[in-house]
Design an enzyme around this catalytic site. Structure first.
Site, PDB file in Angstrom:
ATOM      1  N   TYR A   1     -13.153  26.770  23.181  1.00  0.00           N
ATOM      2  CA  TYR A   1     -14.606  26.892  23.232  1.00  0.00           C
ATOM      3  C   TYR A   1     -14.964  28.095  24.094  1.00  0.00           C
ATOM      4  O   TYR A   1     -14.967  28.030  25.313  1.00  0.00           O
ATOM      5  CB  TYR A   1     -15.249  25.632  23.802  1.00  0.00           C
ATOM      6  CG  TYR A   1     -15.043  24.375  22.979  1.00  0.00           C
ATOM      7  CD1 TYR A   1     -14.592  24.439  21.667  1.00  0.00           C
ATOM      8  CD2 TYR A   1     -15.290  23.124  23.523  1.00  0.00           C
ATOM      9  CE1 TYR A   1     -14.406  23.290  20.920  1.00  0.00           C
ATOM     10  CE2 TYR A   1     -15.114  21.970  22.777  1.00  0.00           C
ATOM     11  CZ  TYR A   1     -14.661  22.047  21.488  1.00  0.00           C
ATOM     12  OH  TYR A   1     -14.469  20.900  20.750  1.00  0.00           O
TER      13      TYR A   1
ATOM     14  N   PRO B   1     -21.220  13.801  15.996  1.00  0.00           N
ATOM     15  CA  PRO B   1     -21.748  12.434  15.846  1.00  0.00           C
ATOM     16  C   PRO B   1     -23.179  12.381  15.346  1.00  0.00           C
ATOM     17  O   PRO B   1     -23.584  11.376  14.756  1.00  0.00           O
ATOM     18  CB  PRO B   1     -21.638  11.858  17.265  1.00  0.00           C
ATOM     19  CG  PRO B   1     -21.708  13.064  18.156  1.00  0.00           C
ATOM     20  CD  PRO B   1     -20.995  14.152  17.408  1.00  0.00           C
TER      21      PRO B   1
END
Length: 286
Positions: free
Chosen positions: A66, A211
């Site tokens: 990341y 999610p």
């Protein structure tokens, strides 16, 4: 739902010997555009991490890819290595300036990456170290063996997997205790249902990535809006509340770089869906 009192009420789960709240925080969005480079405002990014902890989040997920390296660094700068927060990171993906995610599970590379992650996270031991993605050019068993050895050496407390099938979960468990599995899963995308079932049967934490993906939420917008209106909530909050109801091993890690979005996500843990609402959401994509 009102955000006047923001506390994490998601219940708890044991990752190894560490108890965490089931709603965590995913830190991918702390980076720049396309998850490359630093964000425009690093101070706000660090404040979001600290605010997450202040709201009762004690599971923070990141990865060396990341940024690369940016998310881990910002977390280390924001909170260091507190005893009451489990920071999970991942290795096994390379990045380039075009934003590609390139699987690289070479054991020597993993051994090198754990040292850089330790430094950026300002810790002596990675709480949870996850294999980011199987690499077609490296035997899966060899990659997992590297993670197992790091645990034996005390550089890693717990080992997790990501983007894996039930068969690969079983393979890995022959070499090391698997504490968590992180696969894509949400209200509309149930492609990892078999892996979730394996985790539920074996008390392995299941961390759904994406999610509350916007496109997936839109696929069931009318249903989500109907339930959200009944609870003075948002679509995102309803989707998160459903995930927490879906399985006791479910550990959602919604990510954001915005403090208000963070607080809204945590407020979803205070949302109590009825059995009928849970069933309607469960049936929506099955």
């Amino acid at each position: 739902m009102s955000n006047s009192s923001i506390t994490n009420e998601s219940g708890t789960f044991e990752i190894g010997e560490t108890t965490v709240h089931r709603l965590g925080f995913g830190s991918m969005r702390l980076c720049g555009d396309d998850i490359i480079g630093s964000p425009e405002d690093e101070e706000t990014a660090r404040e979001v991490v600290q605010r997450a902890v202040d709201c009762g989040i004690d599971l923070i997920d990141t990865a060396d890819s990341y940024g690369p390296a940016v998310s881990e660094r910002l977390i280390g700068e924001a909170i260091g290595d507190p005893d009451d927060v489990l920071v999970a990171t991942k290795a096994g993906l390379l990045r380039n300036r075009e934003g590609e995610w390139i699987a690289h599970g070479d054991p020597d590379y993993i051994r090198n990456q754990v040292l850089t992650s330790l430094d950026r996270l300002r810790t002596d031991t990675i709480d949870l170290y996850q294999f980011h993605r199987p690499d077609g050019d490296t035997d899966f068993e060899d990659s997992v063996a590297a993670f197992a050895e790091l645990k034996d050496e005390g550089l890693v407390r717990e080992v997790g997997l990501s983007n894996v099938s039930p068969e690969l979960i079983d393979q890995a468990r022959e070499q090391v205790d698997v504490a968590t599995v992180q696969n894509r899963y949400n209200l509309n995308d149930r492609g990892a249902a078999d892996s979730l079932e394996v985790c539920a049967e074996n008390d392995i934490g299941f961390i759904p990535w994406a999610p509350i993906n916007g496109d997936d939420l839109a696929a069931h917008g009318d249903l989500l809006d109907d339930i959200a209106e009944a609870h003075d909530a948002t679509r995102r909050q309803v989707a998160l509340a459903w995930l927490l109801e879906r399985a006791d091993v479910m550990l959602p890690i919604p990510g954001t770089s915005d403090p208000a979005h963070l607080e809204s996500n945590v407020a979803a843990t205070q949302l109590s869906l009825s059995d009928d609402e849970v069933q309607r959401l469960t049936d929506a994509a099955e």
